[in-house]
Design a protein around this motif. Structure first.
Motif, PDB file in Angstrom:
ATOM      1  N   VAL A   2       0.854  -1.189   0.000  1.00  0.00           N
ATOM      2  CA  VAL A   2       0.000   0.000   0.000  1.00  0.00           C
ATOM      3  C   VAL A   2       0.891   1.240   0.000  1.00  0.00           C
ATOM      4  CG1 VAL A   2      -1.688   1.342   1.316  1.00  0.00           C
ATOM      5  CG2 VAL A   2      -1.873  -1.150   1.231  1.00  0.00           C
ATOM      6  N   ARG A  27      -5.348  -2.571  -3.954  1.00  0.00           N
ATOM      7  CA  ARG A  27      -6.702  -3.113  -3.983  1.00  0.00           C
ATOM      8  C   ARG A  27      -7.235  -3.463  -2.604  1.00  0.00           C
ATOM      9  NH1 ARG A  27      -5.785  -7.565  -8.813  1.00  0.00           N
ATOM     10  NH2 ARG A  27      -4.879  -6.150 -10.318  1.00  0.00           N
ATOM     11  N   THR A  28      -6.348  -3.674  -1.638  1.00  0.00           N
ATOM     12  CA  THR A  28      -6.781  -4.173  -0.342  1.00  0.00           C
ATOM     13  C   THR A  28      -6.985  -3.065   0.687  1.00  0.00           C
ATOM     14  OG1 THR A  28      -4.476  -4.564   0.228  1.00  0.00           O
ATOM     15  CG2 THR A  28      -5.731  -6.432  -0.637  1.00  0.00           C
ATOM     16  N   SER A  30      -9.471  -1.286   1.475  1.00  0.00           N
ATOM     17  CA  SER A  30     -10.726  -1.348   2.227  1.00  0.00           C
ATOM     18  C   SER A  30     -10.689  -2.376   3.347  1.00  0.00           C
ATOM     19  CB  SER A  30     -11.895  -1.649   1.285  1.00  0.00           C
ATOM     20  OG  SER A  30     -11.700  -2.899   0.651  1.00  0.00           O
ATOM     21  N   SER A  31      -9.692  -3.236   3.361  1.00  0.00           N
ATOM     22  CA  SER A  31      -9.607  -4.239   4.418  1.00  0.00           C
ATOM     23  C   SER A  31      -8.659  -3.830   5.545  1.00  0.00           C
ATOM     24  CB  SER A  31      -9.149  -5.576   3.835  1.00  0.00           C
ATOM     25  OG  SER A  31      -7.817  -5.494   3.386  1.00  0.00           O
ATOM     26  N   TYR A  32      -8.030  -2.667   5.432  1.00  0.00           N
ATOM     27  CA  TYR A  32      -7.030  -2.252   6.409  1.00  0.00           C
ATOM     28  C   TYR A  32      -7.620  -1.333   7.468  1.00  0.00           C
ATOM     29  CZ  TYR A  32      -3.245  -3.803   3.273  1.00  0.00           C
ATOM     30  OH  TYR A  32      -2.391  -4.533   2.480  1.00  0.00           O
ATOM     31  N   TRP A  53     -11.712  -1.025   9.400  1.00  0.00           N
ATOM     32  CA  TRP A  53     -11.737  -1.214   7.955  1.00  0.00           C
ATOM     33  C   TRP A  53     -13.086  -0.820   7.359  1.00  0.00           C
ATOM     34  CZ3 TRP A  53     -15.256  -4.500   5.678  1.00  0.00           C
ATOM     35  CH2 TRP A  53     -15.912  -5.383   6.542  1.00  0.00           C
ATOM     36  N   ASN A  74     -14.041   4.162   1.280  1.00  0.00           N
ATOM     37  CA  ASN A  74     -13.361   3.022   0.661  1.00  0.00           C
ATOM     38  C   ASN A  74     -13.497   3.022  -0.856  1.00  0.00           C
ATOM     39  OD1 ASN A  74     -12.349   2.098   3.086  1.00  0.00           O
ATOM     40  ND2 ASN A  74     -13.979   0.590   3.394  1.00  0.00           N
ATOM     41  N   ASN A  77     -10.641   5.056  -1.849  1.00  0.00           N
ATOM     42  CA  ASN A  77      -9.344   4.682  -1.256  1.00  0.00           C
ATOM     43  C   ASN A  77      -8.722   5.837  -0.476  1.00  0.00           C
ATOM     44  OD1 ASN A  77      -9.599   2.154  -2.360  1.00  0.00           O
ATOM     45  ND2 ASN A  77      -7.617   2.164  -3.388  1.00  0.00           N
ATOM     46  N   SER A 100      -2.378  -3.872   8.143  1.00  0.00           N
ATOM     47  CA  SER A 100      -2.936  -4.944   7.313  1.00  0.00           C
ATOM     48  C   SER A 100      -3.539  -6.068   8.141  1.00  0.00           C
ATOM     49  CB  SER A 100      -1.853  -5.506   6.391  1.00  0.00           C
ATOM     50  OG  SER A 100      -0.806  -6.078   7.165  1.00  0.00           O
ATOM     51  N   ARG A 102      -5.747  -5.752  10.439  1.00  0.00           N
ATOM     52  CA  ARG A 102      -7.129  -5.387  10.781  1.00  0.00           C
ATOM     53  C   ARG A 102      -7.393  -5.379  12.278  1.00  0.00           C
ATOM     54  NH1 ARG A 102     -11.170  -8.257   6.513  1.00  0.00           N
ATOM     55  NH2 ARG A 102     -12.674  -7.127   7.768  1.00  0.00           N
TER      56      ARG A 102
END
Length: 125
Positions: A2, A27-28, A30-32, A53, A74, A77, A100, A102
């Protein structure tokens, strides 16, 4: 991986406000779990606020509670830090950070994997 890029800092008078932004690549995003930290000259980097997240949970340092609001979009971003009632002691470089794993509610900087380059906020009295 990221990449985080902060913006929105500047010079403001005491009592004023600023909106900081942190744009993330990857791409990830939104999960962080995301957070804001700050570092004043000669001081340790300190926790300011964090957001889960999903954006449903937030947590603030006592020093900014009621004055700062963290949020995220999200779809874009991006996370934000809306500051208000700024004080000279809020002067610092503000950094956004990503976790990462979460985990939520962590105020220690060692838990965060990715950092931006920072944006300067200066509050004049």
């Amino acid at each position: 991986q990221v990449r985080l890029v902060e913006s929105g800092g500047g010079l403001v008078q005491a009592g004023g406000s600023l909106r900081l932004s942190c744009a993330a690549s990857g791409r990830t995003f939104s999960s962080y779990t995301m957070a804001w930290f700050r570092q004043a000259p000669g001081k340790e980097r300190e926790f300011v606020a964090t957001i889960s997240w999903s954006g449903s949970s937030t947590y603030y340092a006592d020093s900014v509670k009621g004055r700062f609001t963290i949020s995220r979009d999200n779809a874009k971003n991006t996370i934000y830090l809306q500051t208000s009632s700024l004080k000279p002691e809020d002067t610092a470089v503000y950094y956004c950070a990503a976790d990462s794993k979460r985990t939520f509610g962590v105020t220690s900087r060692i838990s965060y994997d990715y950092w931006g380059q920072g944006t300067q906020v200066t509050v004049s009295s």
